[in-house]
Scaffold this motif. Structure first.
Motif, PDB file in Angstrom:
ATOM      1  N   ALA A  33      -5.766  -8.179   2.911  1.00  0.00           N
ATOM      2  CA  ALA A  33      -4.461  -8.042   3.563  1.00  0.00           C
ATOM      3  C   ALA A  33      -3.719  -6.820   3.019  1.00  0.00           C
ATOM      4  CB  ALA A  33      -3.636  -9.306   3.350  1.00  0.00           C
ATOM      5  N   ALA A  34      -3.908  -6.540   1.724  1.00  0.00           N
ATOM      6  CA  ALA A  34      -3.282  -5.351   1.135  1.00  0.00           C
ATOM      7  C   ALA A  34      -3.849  -4.080   1.766  1.00  0.00           C
ATOM      8  CB  ALA A  34      -3.482  -5.349  -0.381  1.00  0.00           C
ATOM      9  N   LEU A  35      -5.169  -4.077   2.043  1.00  0.00           N
ATOM     10  CA  LEU A  35      -5.760  -2.919   2.728  1.00  0.00           C
ATOM     11  C   LEU A  35      -5.076  -2.679   4.072  1.00  0.00           C
ATOM     12  CD1 LEU A  35      -9.636  -3.391   2.277  1.00  0.00           C
ATOM     13  CD2 LEU A  35      -8.064  -2.112   0.815  1.00  0.00           C
ATOM     14  N   LYS A  36      -4.739  -3.751   4.744  1.00  0.00           N
ATOM     15  CA  LYS A  36      -4.177  -3.653   6.091  1.00  0.00           C
ATOM     16  C   LYS A  36      -2.806  -2.981   6.086  1.00  0.00           C
ATOM     17  CE  LYS A  36      -4.222  -6.477  10.280  1.00  0.00           C
ATOM     18  NZ  LYS A  36      -4.461  -7.847  10.810  1.00  0.00           N
ATOM     19  N   THR A  37      -2.119  -3.009   4.948  1.00  0.00           N
ATOM     20  CA  THR A  37      -0.807  -2.359   4.875  1.00  0.00           C
ATOM     21  C   THR A  37      -0.932  -0.839   4.883  1.00  0.00           C
ATOM     22  OG1 THR A  37      -0.727  -2.221   2.443  1.00  0.00           O
ATOM     23  CG2 THR A  37       0.024  -4.293   3.478  1.00  0.00           C
ATOM     24  N   LEU A  38      -2.146  -0.329   4.581  1.00  0.00           N
ATOM     25  CA  LEU A  38      -2.411   1.109   4.479  1.00  0.00           C
ATOM     26  C   LEU A  38      -1.577   1.754   3.366  1.00  0.00           C
ATOM     27  CD1 LEU A  38      -2.582   2.124   8.267  1.00  0.00           C
ATOM     28  CD2 LEU A  38      -4.418   1.282   6.777  1.00  0.00           C
ATOM     29  N   ASP A  39      -1.144   0.921   2.418  1.00  0.00           N
ATOM     30  CA  ASP A  39      -0.334   1.395   1.292  1.00  0.00           C
ATOM     31  C   ASP A  39      -1.166   1.290   0.013  1.00  0.00           C
ATOM     32  OD1 ASP A  39       1.564   2.044  -0.567  1.00  0.00           O
ATOM     33  OD2 ASP A  39       2.853   0.310  -0.228  1.00  0.00           O
ATOM     34  N   SER A  40      -1.530   2.420  -0.561  1.00  0.00           N
ATOM     35  CA  SER A  40      -2.410   2.436  -1.731  1.00  0.00           C
ATOM     36  C   SER A  40      -1.797   1.718  -2.925  1.00  0.00           C
ATOM     37  CB  SER A  40      -2.739   3.883  -2.110  1.00  0.00           C
ATOM     38  OG  SER A  40      -3.417   4.530  -1.060  1.00  0.00           O
ATOM     39  N   GLU A  41      -0.486   1.796  -3.080  1.00  0.00           N
ATOM     40  CA  GLU A  41       0.158   1.140  -4.219  1.00  0.00           C
ATOM     41  C   GLU A  41       0.107  -0.376  -4.071  1.00  0.00           C
ATOM     42  OE1 GLU A  41       3.670   2.544  -5.908  1.00  0.00           O
ATOM     43  OE2 GLU A  41       3.280   4.670  -5.529  1.00  0.00           O
ATOM     44  N   THR A  42       0.244  -0.851  -2.849  1.00  0.00           N
ATOM     45  CA  THR A  42       0.132  -2.294  -2.608  1.00  0.00           C
ATOM     46  C   THR A  42      -1.263  -2.785  -2.979  1.00  0.00           C
ATOM     47  OG1 THR A  42       1.766  -2.210  -0.834  1.00  0.00           O
ATOM     48  CG2 THR A  42       0.295  -4.110  -0.854  1.00  0.00           C
ATOM     49  N   VAL A  43      -2.281  -2.001  -2.639  1.00  0.00           N
ATOM     50  CA  VAL A  43      -3.646  -2.366  -3.003  1.00  0.00           C
ATOM     51  C   VAL A  43      -3.810  -2.313  -4.517  1.00  0.00           C
ATOM     52  CG1 VAL A  43      -6.088  -1.838  -2.719  1.00  0.00           C
ATOM     53  CG2 VAL A  43      -4.519  -1.480  -0.811  1.00  0.00           C
ATOM     54  N   ALA A  44      -3.286  -1.276  -5.146  1.00  0.00           N
ATOM     55  CA  ALA A  44      -3.417  -1.127  -6.600  1.00  0.00           C
ATOM     56  C   ALA A  44      -2.748  -2.273  -7.351  1.00  0.00           C
ATOM     57  CB  ALA A  44      -2.831   0.209  -7.043  1.00  0.00           C
ATOM     58  N   ASP A  45      -1.755  -2.915  -6.739  1.00  0.00           N
ATOM     59  CA  ASP A  45      -1.094  -4.059  -7.370  1.00  0.00           C
ATOM     60  C   ASP A  45      -2.040  -5.237  -7.549  1.00  0.00           C
ATOM     61  OD1 ASP A  45       1.291  -2.698  -7.510  1.00  0.00           O
ATOM     62  OD2 ASP A  45       2.145  -3.595  -5.695  1.00  0.00           O
ATOM     63  N   MET A  46      -3.160  -5.237  -6.833  1.00  0.00           N
ATOM     64  CA  MET A  46      -4.130  -6.328  -6.952  1.00  0.00           C
ATOM     65  C   MET A  46      -5.027  -6.160  -8.174  1.00  0.00           C
ATOM     66  SD  MET A  46      -3.114  -7.714  -4.143  1.00  0.00           S
ATOM     67  CE  MET A  46      -4.241  -9.079  -4.005  1.00  0.00           C
ATOM     68  N   TYR A  47      -4.921  -5.002  -8.842  1.00  0.00           N
ATOM     69  CA  TYR A  47      -5.762  -4.687  -9.994  1.00  0.00           C
ATOM     70  C   TYR A  47      -4.953  -4.808 -11.283  1.00  0.00           C
ATOM     71  CZ  TYR A  47      -9.103  -2.814  -6.614  1.00  0.00           C
ATOM     72  OH  TYR A  47      -9.986  -2.678  -5.576  1.00  0.00           O
ATOM     73  N   ALA A  48      -5.588  -5.323 -12.322  1.00  0.00           N
ATOM     74  CA  ALA A  48      -4.939  -5.435 -13.629  1.00  0.00           C
ATOM     75  C   ALA A  48      -4.711  -4.044 -14.219  1.00  0.00           C
ATOM     76  CB  ALA A  48      -5.803  -6.273 -14.572  1.00  0.00           C
ATOM     77  N   PRO A  49      -3.757  -3.904 -15.145  1.00  0.00           N
ATOM     78  CA  PRO A  49      -3.499  -2.589 -15.745  1.00  0.00           C
ATOM     79  C   PRO A  49      -4.732  -1.959 -16.383  1.00  0.00           C
ATOM     80  CG  PRO A  49      -1.735  -4.122 -16.268  1.00  0.00           C
ATOM     81  CD  PRO A  49      -2.802  -4.928 -15.608  1.00  0.00           C
ATOM     82  N   SER A  50      -5.640  -2.787 -16.892  1.00  0.00           N
ATOM     83  CA  SER A  50      -6.848  -2.266 -17.552  1.00  0.00           C
ATOM     84  C   SER A  50      -8.061  -2.283 -16.640  1.00  0.00           C
ATOM     85  CB  SER A  50      -7.143  -3.096 -18.805  1.00  0.00           C
ATOM     86  OG  SER A  50      -7.360  -4.457 -18.448  1.00  0.00           O
ATOM     87  N   ALA A  51      -7.852  -2.410 -15.335  1.00  0.00           N
ATOM     88  CA  ALA A  51      -8.965  -2.582 -14.394  1.00  0.00           C
ATOM     89  C   ALA A  51      -9.844  -1.338 -14.319  1.00  0.00           C
ATOM     90  CB  ALA A  51      -8.429  -2.917 -13.004  1.00  0.00           C
TER      91      ALA A  51
END
Length: 354
Positions: A106-124
């Protein structure tokens, strides 16, 4: 005396607040008057604590007196008594793990890279499908999706496996197919592994995401299945040809009225057909053959026209064009024929202009 009274009143008020529904990370009971933990109570607790815990991550524990000072759970006041609900290690359900993928998609669908990056941990760590760069920072992950999202990717899980590695660590791995919705709905299949870790606030984030292109070209494997079938014809061994058909295969042959749906019947057809010493070549008269489509991850259909060179009774050779449909299913690493339908050209009777 007045000061003592005020202090005592303040202390009682503090105790009542700490034993209320918004209490610390404590929330369960065992006493008869304590209710089962409600979804609303969990929601209030998560909101107060910034947590993402489920109701089944708590267990009822008996308590005497106030539980407002207890930690590691949630405390509520009900029916005139304090009720303590202790948080405990719990693994996510399969539906919750699949929900993590759905949230990422669903984050991909927003086309917003920061929204997608929010799904990753800081150390990802991200090892992406179409970039050689090993990405270990938020900025690097954002940069990758800045280039990937303009394609409009939407993923679908073809095959998956869920593995619980430890409390708070789970893996989702398998094969997914992306539809590039902004690039003519082109489809790309790849392998994936997500490793998720539960964060201090209870939220699950991606700590590693490895995505890789399929090492074998599936379309090439399908075409190779035809090449193997053609090579088997050249052996003039009906048994070898029949071995390329699945046990439940159906053959609708070019020069026989009989529908053949057993290995023995298929082999019988080729005993007669191989006397013509056939050799086939996939034709491209309409510019679309071979037309390969994947109906499912391990099921492909290949249709078009082919030209056979056949031996005549007088020893000469002639060419005949026919239409074909092969439906293949993958068994292990090999595609076998599930259905083979071959028919003469209806307008030219298969005649080939030399």
């Amino acid at each position: 005396m007045a000061r003592l009274t005020v202090a005592l009143a303040a202390g009682l008020l503090l105790l009542a607040v700490s034993a209320s529904a918004a209490g610390g990370r404590e929330l369960l009971q065992s006493s008869k008057g304590c209710p089962a933990l409600s979804a609303k109570a969990v929601e209030s607790y998560n909101k107060a604590k910034g947590a993402f815990l489920e109701a089944d991550c708590f267990e009822q524990v008996g308590t005497k007196g106030s539980c407002g000072s207890k930690s590691g759970g949630l405390c509520i006041y009900s029916n005139g008594q304090s009720c303590f609900y202790r948080s405990r290690p719990c693994k996510p359900t399969d539906s919750q793990v699949l929900g993590l993928f759905a949230a990422w998609n669903a984050a991909l669908k927003t086309l917003d890279s920061e929204t997608v990056a929010d799904m990753y941990a800081p150390s990802a760590v991200l090892l992406p499908t179409v970039s050689n760069q090993y990405r270990t920072t938020r900025d690097e992950i954002i940069d990758y999706f800045d280039h990937f999202l303009p394609k409009g990717p939407q993923g679908a899980l073809d095959k998956y496996e869920i593995r619980h590695l430890a409390d708070g660590v789970v893996q989702l791995l398998g094969i997914y197919t992306f539809t590039m919705t902004l690039q003519g709905n082109a489809k790309v299949q790849a392998r994936f592994s997500y490793t998720y870790a539960r964060q201090a606030n209870g939220k699950w984030l991606i700590v590693e995401h490895h995505s890789s292109a399929m090492p074998e070209n599936e379309a090439a494997l399908v075409m190779d299945a035809f090449a193997q079938w053609n090579a088997a014809l050249a052996t003039l061994n009906a048994s070898k040809v029949a071995s390329l058909y699945a046990p439940t295969a159906v053959l609708l042959p070019t020069v026989s009225d009989k529908v053949r749906n057993t290995p023995a019947e298929i082999q019988d057809y080729f005993v007669a057909f191989l006397k013509k010493e056939p050799q086939g070549v996939i034709d491209n008269i309409d510019g679309t053959s071979p037309n390969i489509r994947f109906l499912a991850p391990d099921v492909a259909i290949n249709s078009g026209t082919y030209v056979f060179t056949l031996k005549n009774d007088d020893g000469t050779r002639s060419k005949v064009r026919a239409r074909y449909t092969y439906v293949y299913k993958k068994y292990g690493s090999k595609y076998l024929i599930e259905e083979h339908h071959s028919s003469v050209m209806p307008e030219t009777a298969g005649k080939v202009d030399e």
